[in-house]
Design an enzyme around this catalytic site. Structure first.
Site, PDB file in Angstrom:
ATOM      1  N   SER A   1       0.396  -1.483   0.335  1.00 50.69           N
ATOM      2  CA  SER A   1       0.109   0.274  -0.261  1.00 50.69           C
ATOM      3  C   SER A   1       0.809   1.009  -0.083  1.00 50.69           C
ATOM      4  O   SER A   1       2.292   1.175   0.256  1.00 50.69           O
ATOM      5  CB  SER A   1      -0.779  -0.122   1.179  1.00 50.69           C
TER       6      SER A   1
ATOM      7  N   TYR B   1      -3.823  -0.875  10.531  1.00 51.07           N
ATOM      8  CA  TYR B   1      -3.226  -0.899   8.650  1.00 51.07           C
ATOM      9  C   TYR B   1      -1.802  -0.488   8.375  1.00 51.07           C
ATOM     10  O   TYR B   1      -0.876  -0.962   7.307  1.00 51.07           O
ATOM     11  CB  TYR B   1      -4.548  -0.319   8.005  1.00 51.07           C
TER      12      TYR B   1
HETATM   13  P1  NAP Z   1     -12.120  -4.742  -0.759  1.00 48.87           P
HETATM   14  O1  NAP Z   1     -12.908  -4.257  -1.851  1.00 48.87           O
HETATM   15  O2  NAP Z   1     -12.569  -4.003   0.663  1.00 48.87           O
HETATM   16  O3  NAP Z   1     -11.891  -6.255  -1.050  1.00 48.87           O
HETATM   17  C1  NAP Z   1     -11.398  -7.112   0.432  1.00 48.87           C
HETATM   18  C2  NAP Z   1     -11.240  -8.455  -0.016  1.00 48.87           C
HETATM   19  O4  NAP Z   1     -10.814  -8.886   0.559  1.00 48.87           O
HETATM   20  C3  NAP Z   1     -12.334  -9.049  -0.689  1.00 48.87           C
HETATM   21  O5  NAP Z   1     -12.538  -9.615  -1.062  1.00 48.87           O
HETATM   22  C4  NAP Z   1     -12.833  -9.849   0.986  1.00 48.87           C
HETATM   23  O6  NAP Z   1     -13.782 -10.751   0.863  1.00 48.87           O
HETATM   24  C5  NAP Z   1     -11.205 -10.008   1.594  1.00 48.87           C
HETATM   25  N1  NAP Z   1     -11.141 -10.495   2.639  1.00 48.87           N
HETATM   26  C6  NAP Z   1     -11.315  -9.645   3.544  1.00 48.87           C
HETATM   27  N2  NAP Z   1     -11.054 -10.269   4.537  1.00 48.87           N
HETATM   28  C7  NAP Z   1     -11.101 -11.578   4.823  1.00 48.87           C
HETATM   29  C8  NAP Z   1     -10.875 -12.643   5.537  1.00 48.87           C
HETATM   30  N3  NAP Z   1     -11.269 -12.561   6.596  1.00 48.87           N
HETATM   31  N4  NAP Z   1     -10.790 -13.264   4.966  1.00 48.87           N
HETATM   32  C9  NAP Z   1     -10.041 -13.783   3.609  1.00 48.87           C
HETATM   33  N5  NAP Z   1     -11.193 -13.145   2.427  1.00 48.87           N
HETATM   34  C10 NAP Z   1     -11.315 -11.844   2.279  1.00 48.87           C
HETATM   35  O7  NAP Z   1     -10.401  -4.154  -0.982  1.00 48.87           O
HETATM   36  P2  NAP Z   1      -9.768  -3.428  -2.001  1.00 48.87           P
HETATM   37  O8  NAP Z   1      -9.341  -2.764  -2.108  1.00 48.87           O
HETATM   38  O9  NAP Z   1      -9.954  -4.488  -2.707  1.00 48.87           O
HETATM   39  O10 NAP Z   1      -8.423  -4.396  -1.252  1.00 48.87           O
HETATM   40  C11 NAP Z   1      -7.197  -5.468  -1.815  1.00 48.87           C
HETATM   41  C12 NAP Z   1      -6.345  -5.395  -1.017  1.00 48.87           C
HETATM   42  O11 NAP Z   1      -5.514  -3.712  -1.593  1.00 48.87           O
HETATM   43  C13 NAP Z   1      -5.830  -5.169   0.270  1.00 48.87           C
HETATM   44  O12 NAP Z   1      -4.697  -6.462   0.467  1.00 48.87           O
HETATM   45  C14 NAP Z   1      -6.205  -3.942   0.236  1.00 48.87           C
HETATM   46  O13 NAP Z   1      -5.080  -3.976   2.016  1.00 48.87           O
HETATM   47  C15 NAP Z   1      -5.310  -3.304  -0.681  1.00 48.87           C
HETATM   48  N6  NAP Z   1      -4.945  -1.827  -1.217  1.00 48.87           N
HETATM   49  C16 NAP Z   1      -5.887  -1.751  -1.172  1.00 48.87           C
HETATM   50  C17 NAP Z   1      -6.400  -0.394  -1.638  1.00 48.87           C
HETATM   51  C18 NAP Z   1      -6.989   0.728  -2.440  1.00 48.87           C
HETATM   52  O14 NAP Z   1      -6.876   2.003  -3.219  1.00 48.87           O
HETATM   53  N7  NAP Z   1      -8.353   0.155  -2.591  1.00 48.87           N
HETATM   54  C19 NAP Z   1      -4.420   0.829  -1.975  1.00 48.87           C
HETATM   55  C20 NAP Z   1      -3.891   0.424  -1.392  1.00 48.87           C
HETATM   56  C21 NAP Z   1      -3.695  -1.363  -1.197  1.00 48.87           C
HETATM   57  P3  NAP Z   1     -15.294 -10.959   1.382  1.00 48.87           P
HETATM   58  O15 NAP Z   1     -16.472 -10.594   0.051  1.00 48.87           O
HETATM   59  O16 NAP Z   1     -15.624 -12.285   1.807  1.00 48.87           O
HETATM   60  O17 NAP Z   1     -14.725  -9.946   2.560  1.00 48.87           O
END
Ligand code: NAP
Length: 235
Positions: free
Chosen positions: A127, A140
């Site tokens: 991130s 985080y």
């Molecule tokens: P998101 O839309 O909230 O999706 C999160 C994913 O993680 C979902 O598929 C969720 O599954 C899964 N997850 C959460 N808790 C879990 C658990 N206990 N067991 C199994 N799966 C679980 O988030 P995103 O933005 O796509 O983020 C994906 C990754 O990118 C994360 O590591 C986040 O920190 C990172 N990231 C995101 C951003 C951003 O701007 N969006 C920036 C930097 C890094 P469910 O559907 O079951 O909840």
């Protein structure tokens, strides 16, 4: 031919949290590059595993259920927003459990298979908060700094054995994770104004970097944390 080196035909790719957001984009990109994609998630996935509760043994069992894992993408992650002085115990523990502990146990379980097979690729999702402290997201930021360190530590151990461990650090991407930021007009404007590219990213913006790091084209890339951020860190 150099473009052939980016293809992933015949590889089995395990993607955590691939049902929505960035993970869904990753799964689509890997499949388009030729990989057989296996989704690990809480419900409705190919491998059902709740990373908040499975623990080391449960995570190892989930990975062991697969015949082989050529590529592991540690995408699943959560965020809890709270001023640090008021942060609850679970808002600390839950984030570290999913974003760091589970990532290590997945790397360990899949890494063992890859080392035994003579090679593999691991891409962790870091991130901007692997480099910066953020605002009101201490657990985080701590977890994502640790993911960067873990990525480098594992790369040092496994680079000589054919296993490439790297990370992608997305900038601000339009997903559920960042919906509260986009719903706050002041935060949305402040973040948007600071992105040199002039827009938030989409999961598709991360696809090329992921396929590259999973491919033979990245054979000599180890321990890097690749920012795909519209220039955010350069500013
Ligand atoms: P998101 O839309 O909230 O999706 C999160 C994913 O993680 C979902 O598929 C969720 O599954 C899964 N997850 C959460 N808790 C879990 C658990 N206990 N067991 C199994 N799966 C679980 O988030 P995103 O933005 O796509 O983020 C994906 C990754 O990118 C994360 O590591 C986040 O920190 C990172 N990231 C995101 C951003 C951003 O701007 N969006 C920036 C930097 C890094 P469910 O559907 O079951 O909840």
């Amino acid at each position: 031919m150099i473009l052939d080196a980016f293809r992933l035909d015949g590889r089995v790719a395990l993607v955590t949290g691939g049902n929505r957001g960035i993970g869904r984009g990753f799964a689509t990109a890997l499949a388009e590059a030729g990989a057989e994609v296996v989704l690990l998630g809480r419900t409705g996935a190919d491998v059902e595993c709740d990373l908040a509760t499975a623990g080391p043994a449960g995570i190892a069992a989930a990975v062991e259920s697969l015949d082989r894992v050529d590529i592991l993408v540690n995408n699943a992650g959560i965020i809890r927003r709270s001023p640090s002085a008021e942060m609850s115990g679970p808002d600390w523990d839950d984030v570290l459990t999913v974003n760091l502990d589970a990532v290590f146990h997945l790397c360990q379980a899949a890494g063992r298979k890859m080392l035994a097979a003579g090679g593999g690729r691991i891409v962790n999702v870091a991130s901007m908060l692997s480099f910066q402290g953020g605002v009101g997201v201490a657990s985080y930021a701590a977890s994502k700094h640790a993911v960067a360190g873990l990525t480098k530590a594992l790369a040092n151990e496994w680079a000589g054995r054919g296993v490439n461990v790297n990370a992608i650090a997305p900038g601000y991407i339009e997903t559920d994770n960042t919906a509260p930021l986009r719903a706050d007009p002041a935060r949305f404007a402040a973040i948007s104004d600071r992105i040199p590219a002039g827009r938030w990213g989409t999961p598709e913006d991360l696809a090329g970097a992921l396929v590259f790091l999973c491919s033979d084209a990245a054979a000599y890339v180890h321990g890097t944390v690749l920012a795909v951020d519209g220039g955010w860190l350069a500013r």
